[in-house]
Structure formats: C-alpha cells, structure tokens
Design a protein around this motif. Structure first.
Motif, PDB file in Angstrom:
ATOM      1  N   VAL A 109      -2.695   9.026 -14.841  1.00 16.08           N
ATOM      2  CA  VAL A 109      -2.091   8.803 -13.528  1.00 16.08           C
ATOM      3  C   VAL A 109      -3.043   9.244 -12.421  1.00 16.08           C
ATOM      4  O   VAL A 109      -3.129   8.598 -11.368  1.00 16.08           O
ATOM      5  N   ARG A 110      -3.765  10.323 -12.645  1.00 15.11           N
ATOM      6  CA  ARG A 110      -4.713  10.782 -11.627  1.00 15.11           C
ATOM      7  C   ARG A 110      -5.850   9.792 -11.418  1.00 15.11           C
ATOM      8  O   ARG A 110      -6.278   9.546 -10.291  1.00 15.11           O
ATOM      9  N   VAL A 111      -6.344   9.215 -12.508  1.00 10.91           N
ATOM     10  CA  VAL A 111      -7.410   8.217 -12.371  1.00 10.91           C
ATOM     11  C   VAL A 111      -6.869   6.959 -11.683  1.00 10.91           C
ATOM     12  O   VAL A 111      -7.549   6.361 -10.844  1.00 10.91           O
ATOM     13  N   CYS A 112      -5.648   6.547 -12.020  1.00  9.65           N
ATOM     14  CA  CYS A 112      -5.022   5.416 -11.318  1.00  9.65           C
ATOM     15  C   CYS A 112      -4.927   5.703  -9.827  1.00  9.65           C
ATOM     16  O   CYS A 112      -5.194   4.832  -8.994  1.00  9.65           O
ATOM     17  N   THR A 113      -4.550   6.933  -9.491  1.00  9.92           N
ATOM     18  CA  THR A 113      -4.459   7.324  -8.083  1.00  9.92           C
ATOM     19  C   THR A 113      -5.830   7.288  -7.421  1.00  9.92           C
ATOM     20  O   THR A 113      -5.975   6.805  -6.291  1.00  9.92           O
ATOM     21  N   GLY A 114      -6.846   7.794  -8.134  1.00 11.64           N
ATOM     22  CA  GLY A 114      -8.188   7.798  -7.570  1.00 11.64           C
ATOM     23  C   GLY A 114      -8.725   6.401  -7.324  1.00 11.64           C
ATOM     24  O   GLY A 114      -9.285   6.122  -6.251  1.00 11.64           O
ATOM     25  N   VAL A 115      -8.566   5.514  -8.314  1.00 14.81           N
ATOM     26  CA  VAL A 115      -9.012   4.130  -8.149  1.00 14.81           C
ATOM     27  C   VAL A 115      -8.249   3.456  -7.010  1.00 14.81           C
ATOM     28  O   VAL A 115      -8.826   2.744  -6.177  1.00 14.81           O
ATOM     29  N   PHE A 129       0.800  -1.217   0.000  1.00 12.82           N
ATOM     30  CA  PHE A 129       0.000   0.000   0.000  1.00 12.82           C
ATOM     31  C   PHE A 129       0.839   1.277   0.000  1.00 12.82           C
ATOM     32  O   PHE A 129       0.785   2.071  -0.949  1.00 12.82           O
ATOM     33  N   LEU A 130       1.619   1.496   1.039  1.00 14.17           N
ATOM     34  CA  LEU A 130       2.344   2.760   1.162  1.00 14.17           C
ATOM     35  C   LEU A 130       3.369   2.938   0.044  1.00 14.17           C
ATOM     36  O   LEU A 130       3.482   4.029  -0.530  1.00 14.17           O
ATOM     37  N   GLY A 131       4.109   1.875  -0.277  1.00 12.97           N
ATOM     38  CA  GLY A 131       5.098   1.955  -1.353  1.00 12.97           C
ATOM     39  C   GLY A 131       4.462   2.309  -2.685  1.00 12.97           C
ATOM     40  O   GLY A 131       4.876   3.279  -3.346  1.00 12.97           O
ATOM     41  N   PRO A 132       3.447   1.547  -3.140  1.00  7.16           N
ATOM     42  CA  PRO A 132       2.767   1.911  -4.391  1.00  7.16           C
ATOM     43  C   PRO A 132       2.147   3.302  -4.347  1.00  7.16           C
ATOM     44  O   PRO A 132       2.169   4.020  -5.358  1.00  7.16           O
ATOM     45  N   LEU A 133       1.596   3.708  -3.203  1.00  3.72           N
ATOM     46  CA  LEU A 133       1.001   5.035  -3.099  1.00  3.72           C
ATOM     47  C   LEU A 133       2.052   6.125  -3.309  1.00  3.72           C
ATOM     48  O   LEU A 133       1.806   7.126  -3.998  1.00  3.72           O
ATOM     49  N   ILE A 134       3.222   5.927  -2.737  1.00  2.00           N
ATOM     50  CA  ILE A 134       4.312   6.893  -2.902  1.00  2.00           C
ATOM     51  C   ILE A 134       4.751   6.962  -4.366  1.00  2.00           C
ATOM     52  O   ILE A 134       4.964   8.047  -4.922  1.00  2.00           O
ATOM     53  N   VAL A 135       4.884   5.803  -5.017  1.00  6.11           N
ATOM     54  CA  VAL A 135       5.310   5.768  -6.417  1.00  6.11           C
ATOM     55  C   VAL A 135       4.311   6.504  -7.309  1.00  6.11           C
ATOM     56  O   VAL A 135       4.684   7.337  -8.154  1.00  6.11           O
ATOM     57  N   ILE A 136       3.011   6.220  -7.135  1.00 13.57           N
ATOM     58  CA  ILE A 136       1.991   6.877  -7.942  1.00 13.57           C
ATOM     59  C   ILE A 136       1.968   8.378  -7.647  1.00 13.57           C
ATOM     60  O   ILE A 136       1.795   9.209  -8.556  1.00 13.57           O
ATOM     61  N   GLY A 137       2.148   8.737  -6.376  1.00  9.74           N
ATOM     62  CA  GLY A 137       2.186  10.151  -6.020  1.00  9.74           C
ATOM     63  C   GLY A 137       3.355  10.881  -6.665  1.00  9.74           C
ATOM     64  O   GLY A 137       3.210  12.013  -7.150  1.00  9.74           O
TER      65      GLY A 137
END
Length: 327
Positions: A233-239, A195-203
């Motif tokens: 990328v924003r939609v990926c982040t939202g999903v 979770f946190l790792g992928p969230l940081i990468v997408i951010g």
C-alpha cells in the motif's frame, strides 16, 4: 499591454519547440523499459501466478493499461520529432485517448490493489470466500466507467489541419470553449473522482494497516503478511503521489487558463509550461508500476526465478547433449 502579450506569445513559441524535445526524449526513455517490463509482468502474472488473494487480476489490468499507452509511444515520438502527423485524425484521437485512459485506469487499479490487500488483511475470512470472478467483474466495471469518464478529454479537442495539409495532433489540437457550468463540472469531477477521492482511499488503507500492525505488535502477533501488505500500500501511495499529484495540481489551473478564466499573462505562461512536464511525470507510471509486482509480490519473484532457472537448465542440457552426440 500589447508588448506584454507579444512577449508572452514569443516565449510560448520558443517553449513549443522545447516541449517537442521534452516529449521526444522522455517517451524514448520510457518506451523500451516500459515495453519490456510490462510485457514480462503480464506474461508472468497470467501464466504462473494462481493466488486469489494477491490482487493479481487488478495487477494484470494495471499492466494492460500501461501497455496500451506504451504501444502508442512510437507514434507520439514520431509526431514530436517530425512535427507532423500523417496517420489520420482517428488514430490521433485514439492515441490521445489512451494517454488519459492509462492515467485514470492506473489510478483506479492502484486503489483496487490497496483496498483488496487492506480488506483481506483485516478480514481473513472474507479472503477465503472471495471468488476470482468478483475481481473480473470489478475490473470490467472499472474499464467501462473510466472509459466513459475519459471521453471528455477527446471531446474537448477540435480537429485542425495546417495549410500544407499536415494534420496536427496531441498538444497542438485546439481546445473547445466550454460553458462555465461544463468547465466547473469537468474540473470538479477530475479532481475529486480522479485524484482526491483515490488519494483519501489509499491513505485510509495505509492508516488501517498501520493501526493493525501496531495492535498486533503489542500482542506479538505481527506477521510477514502484515508487513508485506503495508509495503504494498505504501508503494502504491508513493507511485500515485509521484506520478499523478503534479498533473492534478496543475490540471485545475491549466483548464482555467484554456477557458480564459485565468487571463494573467505570466501566470498562464507558467501554468502552460508546467503542463507538459506534469504529463511526462505521469507517463513514468508505466515504468514504476512493474516495481510493485516484482519487489512486493513474493510469488512473482519466485515464479520468475524458477522459470528463468528452468529455461537456463534446459539450454544447458541441450548444449551438453549436442556436444556428447558430437563426441
């Protein structure tokens, strides 16, 4: 103390029936649109799109991950509606495993899509030299690593049979007690890597694309590809945040409750009640992921529209030829 424990036990017994209804209705709502949208998306992506720089391979794998979970939903619906599992423990464990495989494979492929769109936007020459086999190798590695990392979810469950020989499954499988070191390792691994790792990468990808867009706007060089990459990328982040943040916020606490680290009755009850809700929200990604393909991939819409028009024209021509023959 005894009366409090009895009250908690009674409340959770009532919630078990409510949970079965929740899973049944949510999975029924997800199944049809999830099956149709992902089947159509997979067909279009595999047959009509040949672009190498649009993360198509990762989208195909994301669709396969969603379909694997969607196809297991009828068995889940049967269990939660009938409250029995006559299909054997092996199939139970497979369906249970596919749930978490879909979740974490979806997370990783969303990261891959975001990374590739960001990298190809910032390094156009890299995109020109990129080979399709690179994406295939990365996808194979993702399935291998995610498949191994999801195995603890089924290893933590024990087989259980009720007195009337009806096998229980899914949420009713008892949890194994883990050692403190194993429990902490699983919690840290799931939260950081899942979770946190992928969230940081997408951010970071979002930040870099926004920064690139601002720089190009100042030079009046902003292009449609930049805006499309940012929307992707924003939609990926939202999903990602909508589907997976509730589960991972609650997962840490839920594991602490099952391992008797959190012993407070009211706190444990609230955590257990929210757990199935977070899992239902996570399952919605099967219906939301196709939106990424359709609304953000121009080629997808074009090919789908062109093919749909050609099929319609073919049917009209066949109808006209048949009618003229009769005349």
């Amino acid at each position: 103390m005894t009366s409090v424990n009895t009250s908690c036990s009674t409340n959770m017994t009532v919630w078990k029936h409510t949970t079965n209804q929740l899973y049944t209705y949510v999975y029924l709502i997800i199944f049809i649109p999830g099956l149709l949208c992902n089947t159509l998306a997979l067909w279009v992506l595999c047959r009509f799109i040949s672009k190498k720089t649009k993360a198509v391979i990762f989208m195909i794998n994301l669709t396969i991950a969603d379909l694997a979970h969607v196809l297991s939903l009828p068995l889940r619906i049967h269990y939660y509606f009938k409250d029995e599992w006559p299909f054997g423990s092996g199939l139970c464990m497979l369906c249970f495993y596919l749930k978490y495989l879909n979740m974490y494979a979806s997370i990783v492929f969303l990261v891959c899509i975001s990374l590739q769109r960001c990298a190809f936007l910032l390094r156009p020459f890299c995109a020109r030299n990129w080979k399709r086999r690179y994406d295939i190798c990365i996808s194979a590695a993702v399935w291998l690593v995610v498949g191994l990392c999801c195995s603890p979810f089924i290893l933590m469950r024990r087989k259980s049979n009720s007195g009337n020989n009806t096998t229980t499954c899914f949420k009713d499988l008892p949890m194994r007690q883990l050692g403190l070191t194993s429990a902490i390792s699983m919690m840290v691994g799931a939260e950081l890597l899942g979770f946190l790792g992928p969230l940081i990468v997408i951010g970071v990808c979002t930040y870099l694309i926004v920064k690139s867009m601002r720089r190009r706007n100042q030079k009046q060089q902003s292009t449609g590809s930049t805006r499309k990459a940012l929307r992707m990328v924003r939609v990926c982040t939202g999903v990602f945040l909508f589907c997976f943040a509730p589960y991972h916020i609650n997962f840490l606490l839920y594991l602490m409750v099952t391992q008797n680290i959190i012993t407070n009755c009211e706190a444990g009850q609230a955590i257990k009640i929210f757990h199935p809700i977070s899992l239902c929200i996570a399952s919605l990604n099967c219906c939301l992921n196709p939106l990424i393909y359709y609304f953000l991939t121009t080629e997808f819409k074009q090919q789908l529209s062109q093919h749909g028009s050609s099929v319609l024209r073919g049917r009209l021509m066949s109808t006209e030829s048949t009618s003229s023959f009769r005349d």
